[in-house]
Design an enzyme around this catalytic site. Structure first.
Site, PDB file in Angstrom:
ATOM      1  N   GLU A   1       0.824  -1.208   0.000  1.00  0.00           N
ATOM      2  CA  GLU A   1       0.000   0.000   0.000  1.00  0.00           C
ATOM      3  C   GLU A   1       0.863   1.265   0.000  1.00  0.00           C
ATOM      4  O   GLU A   1       0.591   2.206  -0.722  1.00  0.00           O
ATOM      5  CB  GLU A   1      -0.891  -0.025   1.259  1.00  0.00           C
ATOM      6  CG  GLU A   1      -1.802   1.173   1.410  1.00  0.00           C
ATOM      7  CD  GLU A   1      -3.133   0.961   0.720  1.00  0.00           C
ATOM      8  OE1 GLU A   1      -3.323  -0.112   0.119  1.00  0.00           O
ATOM      9  OE2 GLU A   1      -3.967   1.875   0.774  1.00  0.00           O
ATOM     10  N   ASP A   2       1.912   1.267   0.790  1.00  0.00           N
ATOM     11  CA  ASP A   2       2.610   2.528   1.070  1.00  0.00           C
ATOM     12  C   ASP A   2       4.029   2.623   0.526  1.00  0.00           C
ATOM     13  O   ASP A   2       4.694   3.634   0.730  1.00  0.00           O
ATOM     14  CB  ASP A   2       2.680   2.758   2.593  1.00  0.00           C
ATOM     15  CG  ASP A   2       1.294   2.953   3.185  1.00  0.00           C
ATOM     16  OD1 ASP A   2       0.386   3.296   2.420  1.00  0.00           O
ATOM     17  OD2 ASP A   2       1.142   2.749   4.391  1.00  0.00           O
TER      18      ASP A   2
END
Ligand code: MN
Length: 696
Positions: A76-77
Site C-alpha cells: 500500500e505505502d
C-alpha cells in the site's frame, strides 16, 4: 520497539519449526521498503509493522501471519508489489498481504459513503482467511495506541469514530474481547475527552478511598463458594471507563447511580458447577432482577459462553459477576479461532496447531461450509461487496455483474450503461464481480438496456428494468417503422389519405388506435395489400407484385478509427450498423469490431479497447438469427416469405435440430442495419409458424 532477534525468539518460543531466515528476511524487507518514512510520532515507519507483528506473536500465530504483519503496509505505502512479495515470501504470504491491502480500501473511503454495518459485513466477507482479519485488527489496535501523535484533531476523531463503529464491533464479532475493550477505551478517550477525564478521576477517587475492596469482595465470593464445596478461581477488576460511560448514556444516569463498577469472573470445573455457583451467590447476596443472562445454554453468535448476573454486595454495592468453565473462558478470550480449537480438543503445541487446522479447513473447499457454520459467517457468503470509484459500497448477490452493479447504484445509470471498468480495466459487462472490486460504469447518453443482458444479470432490479425498457423500446421502434411504411403505402394509393381515412381503416381492421395500427404494420402483422384495402377498399385489384430485390451494396464506415486503419467485423457476433460496438486492437492484426456484449470480448482483455460507433451512412451487413419453427408443413415457406417481404437476402440457411414439435434453423441474412434486423425479428415473432426468433 521489538528488535529483530526478539521478534524471532518470540516466534521460536511457541513454534520451534518456524523458518528463522525467512522471518529475518521479512524484518529486513519491511525496514528497507519503508526506508526513511516516518510515523506521526517521529519514529521510523517500520516500527509500526514490527509492533503489529509483535501483537500477532502474543496470539501465538503462525509464521505466515507474522510475516504478513511485517509486510502489511509495504504494498500500500511503498514501491513494493504483490509480485515482489510473492517472489520473496511465497504465494501464501502474498495472498494474505493482498487481503490486508484490500481491507485498507475502507480507510480511504469518504465517511458519508460508508454505512458501518455494511462495512463490518464487507470486512468479514473479505476476510476469507481469518488471519487477514486478525492482522487488520492488530494494525488498527496499534494505530489507536499511537493515535495521540496525530496532530490534526479531525483526523484523530475520524479514526476514533471508525474504530468505535467498525473495528471494535468487528473484534467483538470474532470474539477478540481484549482487542475490543482496548480499542473502545482508546477511542472513547478521543471522542469524549471530558467524560473520559471525569470517569477516570472518579474511579481513581474510589480506589483511594476503599483500596483493596476488589480483593475483599473476590475473597468473600471465593469463601461462600468453597463452603458449598465448589472449587473455583475468582478474579475481580474495575470496569472499563467506556462501559461505565455507556451505561450512564443508556440509562440516563449519573456516575453515582452506576454502582456496579466492579466485575468478577468465576472459573469453574464444569457446566454443572457454573449453575451451582450461581445458585449459591443468589442465596448469599441479593441479586438484581433483570440482569441474569444464560449464555451457556444459548451462546452468543461468536460462540461466547458464560453466565452473567449482578449482585448487591453488603446492601450498598452492585457488582457484576461472570461465571464460566475454564474451557469456555479460553474460547471466549481467543475468540472465533479458539472456538474451533475447542471443538478440536486440547493440543500439546499450543495455539499453532489449531490455527493450522483452521487454515487447512478453510483451504479445503468441501469443509469450508462446515467452518463457516461454526464461525457464523455463512450469512455473508452469498453476497459480495463492490465499490464505486468514489468509494461507495454496494452489497450484491454472488455472480452479480457490472450491469447489476449499475442498476444497484441507480436505475438511470443501469439504463445508460455501455461498458465497465473493473479495477481500472475494461471488462465485458457479463463479467461476474468479485468481492472488493472497484467498478466504474461507462455511460452513453442515448444508450438503452439490451435484451441480451437478461442472459447474465442476477438481480431482480436489473432484470425488471431491462425487461420494461426493452419492451417499451421494441414497441416504440416497431411502431416508428410502421409509420414510415404506412406513409410509403399511402403514397402508392391514388387518393390522398387523410386522418379520416386512417380512422376508418383502424375501425375496419378492428384495431385500438393509430399506434396499434403502426405497430401492426411495423411488426408485419398486416401486409401492404391489407393496409391498402382497409384505407381504400378495392384499391389493390390491379396492383403489381412485390418489388425486386434491392441492390445490397455494403457501405461500412466506423467512427473512432483513424483513417486508413484496417478493421473487420468479428465473426463471433456479426455486428450490424446500429449495434453498439467496440474495437479490439490486437498487435499486428488490425481492429476487430465486436458488439458491446459479445462473449468473445472476455478473451480480449489484453487488447487495446477502442470506443467506436458506426459512420452515418453505414448499411449492409450480415445478420445471424436462430429461428425455431413449428414442425409442420408450410412453416419454412412462411419464414422465407417474411424474409422476402422484408427484402432481406438469405445468404445461408441451416437446419440445426429437429425435435418434434420444433425445428431450429440458423439463418444468415444480408440486412441494412439494426432497425432492419429488428423489424424482421418482430415479423417472425408475430408469425404463427414461428415459436421463437432471436439474433445470435
Ligand atoms: Mn498498518
Amino acid at each position: 520497539m521489538l528488535r529483530q532477534y526478539e521478534l524471532v525468539e518470540k516466534v521460536k518460543e511457541y513454534d520451534p519449526d518456524a523458518d528463522e531466515a525467512l522471518l529475518n528476511r521479512a524484518y529486513v524487507y519491511t525496514v528497507q521498503k519503508h526506508g526513511s518514512q516516518k510515523r506521526a510520532s517521529g519514529d521510523p515507519y517500520f516500527s509500526h509493522p514490527v509492533e503489529v507483528a509483535g501483537l500477532m506473536t502474543d496470539l501465538k500465530l503462525d509464521q505466515e501471519t507474522i510475516i504478513t504483519a511485517l509486510l502489511h503496509d509495504t504494498v500500500e505505502d511503498t514501491l513494493a508489489t504483490i509480485e515482489d512479495v510473492e517472489h520473496n515470501f511465497g504465494p501464501e504470504v502474498a495472498r494474505l498481504v493482498d487481503g490486508v491491502t484490500k481491507l485498507s480500501k475502507i480507510d480511504a473511503m469518504p465517511e458519508d459513503e460508508r454505512a458501518a454495518e455494511n462495512l463490518r459485513k464487507f470486512l468479514l466477507a473479505m476476510s476469507e482467511d481469518i488471519r487477514v482479519l486478525l492482522v487488520k485488527l492488530a494494525d488498527r489496535l496499534h494505530n489507536m495506541r499511537t493515535l495521540h501523535f496525530i496532530k490534526k484533531p479531525e483526523k484523530r476523531q475520524r479514526i476514533a469514530r471508525e474504530t468505535m463503529e467498525i473495528y471494535a464491533p468487528l473484534a467483538e464479532r470474532v470474539g477478540m474481547y481484549e482487542y475490543m475493550r482496548e480499542m473502545q477505551a482508546l477511542a472513547f478517550e478521543q471522542l469524549e475527552p471530558e467524560a473520559y477525564a471525569t470517569i477516570t478521576g472518579r474511579l481513581e477517587q474510589i480506589r483511594n478511598q476503599d483500596g483493596g475492596q476488589v480483593d475483599a469482595i473476590a475473597l468473600a465470593i471465593k469463601q461462600a463458594l468453597s463452603e458449598a464445596d465448589l472449587n473455583v478461581e475468582v478474579s475481580g477488576r474495575e470496569k472499563q471507563t467506556y462501559s461505565i460511560w455507556r451505561k450512564m448514556a443508556e440509562r440516563h444516569v449519573s456516575f453515582d447511580q452506576v454502582s456496579d463498577i466492579m466485575a468478577f469472573r468465576i472459573l469453574c470445573e464444569d457446566e454443572i458447577d457454573c449453575y451451582r455457583a450461581m445458585g449459591v451467590l443468589h442465596k448469599t447476596w441479593q441479586f438484581i432482577p433483570g440482569r441474569f443472562k444464560d449464555y451457556i445454554s444459548t451462546p452468543k453468535n461468536n460462540g461466547y459462553r458464560s453466565l452473567h448476573t449482578a449482585l448487591m454486595y453488603e446492601n450498598s454495592m452492585r457488582v457484576e459477576v461472570q461465571i464460566r468453565t475454564r474451557e469456555m473462558h479460553r474460547t471466549n478470550e481467543f475468540g472465533l479461532a479458539a472456538h474451533w480449537a475447542y471443538k478440536q480438543g486440547e493440543r500439546p503445541d499450543g495455539q499453532v496447531g489449531w490455527l493450522r487446522d483452521l487454515i487447512e479447513i478453510v483451504d479445503a473447499s468441501h469443509d469450508a461450509e462446515e467452518l463457516l457454520e461454526h464461525t457464523r459467517m455463512a450469512i455473508y457468503q452469498d453476497r459480495i461487496f463492490a465499490f464505486t470509484p468514489k468509494g461507495g459500497l454496494f452489497p450484491l448477490p454472488k455472480g452479480a455483474t457490472p450491469v447489476d452493479f449499475a442498476f444497484a447504484v441507480h436505475t438511470d445509470l443501469g439504463a445508460h450503461t455501455v461498458g465497465a471498468k473493473i479495477n481500472g480495466r475494461h471488462m465485458p459487462l457479463r463479467t461476474p464481480l468479485n468481492n472488493g472490486d472497484v467498478v466504474e460504469i461507462i455511460k452513453g447518453g442515448d444508450a438503452q438496456p439490451q435484451l441480451s443482458w437478461l442472459g447474465f444479470v442476477v438481480t431482480g432490479k436489473a432484470r425488471a428494468a431491462i425487461r420494461r425498457s426493452v419492451r417499451l423500446k421494441e414497441r416504440a421502434e416497431v411502431a416508428e417503422l410502421g409509420t414510415k411504411l404506412f406513409d410509403e403505402i399511402a403514397a402508392r394509393l391514388p387518393t390522398r389519405i387523410g386522418k379520416k381515412a386512417t380512422r376508418a381503416a383502424i375501425k375496419r381492421l378492428g384495431l385500438e388506435d393509430e399506434e396499434a395500427l403502426m405497430y401492426a404494420i411495423g411488426a408485419a402483422k398486416l401486409d401492404d395489400r391489407e393496409v391498402m384495402e382497409a384505407l381504400v377498399p378495392g384499391s389493390t385489384a390491379n396492383l403489381a407484385e412485390e418489388p425486386d430485390w434491392p441492390q445490397q451494396d455494403r457501405v461500412i464506415s466506423i467512427k473512432g478509427l483513424t483513417a486508413g486503419v484496417g478493421f473487420h467485423l468479428a465473426e463471433c457476433c456479426h455486428p450490424v450498423p446500429g449495434d453498439r460496438i467496440v474495437g479490439l486492437r490486437k498487435a499486428g492484426e488490425g481492429v476487430e469490431v465486436h458488439t458491446i456484449d459479445c462473449l468473445q470480448l472476455a478473451s480480449g482483455i489484453d487488447a487495446d479497447w477502442l470506443d467506436l460507433s458506426w459512420g452515418r451512412r453505414s448499411h449492409g451487413a450480415l445478420g445471424r438469427m436462430r429461428v425455431i419453427l413449428y414442425d409442420r408443413p408450410g412453416t419454412l415457406y412462411e419464414m422465407a416469405g417474411i424474409f422476402a417481404k422484408n427484402l432481406a437476402n438469405v445468404m445461408a440457411l441451416e437446419q440445426v435440430t429437429r425435435d418434434t414439435p420444433f425445428q431450429t434453423y440458423e439463418v444468415e441474412l444480408e440486412v441494412q442495419d439494426l432497425a432492419h434486423l429488428t423489424r424482421i425479428t418482430s415479423a417472425l415473432r408475430a408469425s404463427d409458424a414461428v415459436a421463437q426468433a432471436e439474433r445470435i
